[in-house]
Scaffold this motif. Structure first.
Motif: not given
Ligand code: ZN
Length: 276
Positions: A62-75, A110-113
């Motif tokens: 198996l080729n390891i295509v990606s790691l999922v996931r990063g992000g979720f920056f806003p707070s 973030e719903p408050r932003i």
């Protein structure tokens, strides 16, 4: 129109698609089925030796295509924002250990932003982790999400916005993940896909289908061919844009997770060849 897919060498399946299976079983079954690639969700690595897990996946061809996931920056909370940066650095470490050359970013909201403010925080977040990603040789793939997720999951909702963001960084280590589920409705999709490829930013292509009616906003994605997305047409645009990477099947579905996963995997390979 895109050419017909005749084998599974460019098929990649996300571990979340067969969520009931742990990564050992997924590796074995994907490998036995002749599937060419795997994208690994971080939950499957908890408590494991990540380097060895990468070796196990490669041993199953198996080729390891990606790691999922990063992000979720806003707070709205400064501490949480800092923790998000730390967690993204950890995800980059994990991708490097696994031998994955790409980390998919669900950028956050973030719903408050306000959406504008959230987008500024996303830009700042990527800026903060980019040197770390470059150093680890892990590409960051910005995945724009369907607008129904603009409250809590991503303030980037169109390919145009993701292209703008990737072009702002103008780095070989920042690009875009195109997911048909999030973008199929966009009247500018073909144009933005071509733009994405022309700027060297088209890093990933994700497949599933949009069921009608959709009964759950998160976990009711369909198998290719069971919904209303013209996947083959979108694939033709992606290929016209120069993409020759993996076609990644990423399905979150309570319905399919409740089924026999061996049967489901068979259905995935059939749907991939006949409806993608
Ligand atoms: Zn996706």
């Amino acid at each position: 129109m895109a050419s017909t897919l005749t084998d599974l060498s460019k098929l990649c399946v996300h571990t979340i698609t067969t969520k009931p299976w742990n990564i050992d079983l997924a590796a074995e079954e994907f490998g036995k089925a002749g599937i060419g690639g795997i994208s690994v969700w971080r939950n499957t690595l908890e408590g494991r030796d990540i380097v060895r897990t990468g070796d196990l996946l490669r041993a199953n061809n198996l080729n390891i295509v990606s790691l999922v996931r990063g992000g979720f920056f806003p707070s709205a909370d400064a501490i949480k924002k800092k923790e998000a940066i730390e967690d993204n650095r950890l995800a980059i470490d994990e991708a490097e250990a696994l031998g994955a050359s790409m980390l998919v970013l669900v950028c956050g909201a973030e719903p408050r932003i306000s959406l504008d403010k959230s987008r500024e925080m996303i830009r700042a977040g990527i800026e903060a982790i980019l040197p770390y990603a470059e150093n680890a040789k892990v590409k960051l793939a910005i995945e724009p999400l369907h607008p129904m997720y603009a409250d809590t999951r991503s303030a980037l909702n169109t390919l145009e916005q993701a292209n703008d963001m990737a072009e702002y960084f103008n780095s070989a280590y920042v690009g875009v993940a195109i997911d048909v589920y999030h973008l199929w409705w966009d009247p500018h999709l073909e144009h933005e896909i071509i733009r994405c490829g022309a700027n060297g930013n088209l890093l990933a292509f994700h497949l599933c289908d949009w069921l009608s009616p959709t009964i759950d906003m998160l976990n009711d994605r369909g198998l290719m061919g069971n919904g209303c997305i013209d996947i083959r047409q979108i694939r033709s645009w992606v290929e016209k844009a120069g993409f020759d990477g993996f076609n990644e099947v990423e399905i979150f579905s309570h319905k399919h997770w409740a089924e026999d996963q061996h049967e489901f995997l068979k259905q995935i390979t059939e749907a991939y060849l006949n409806h993608s």
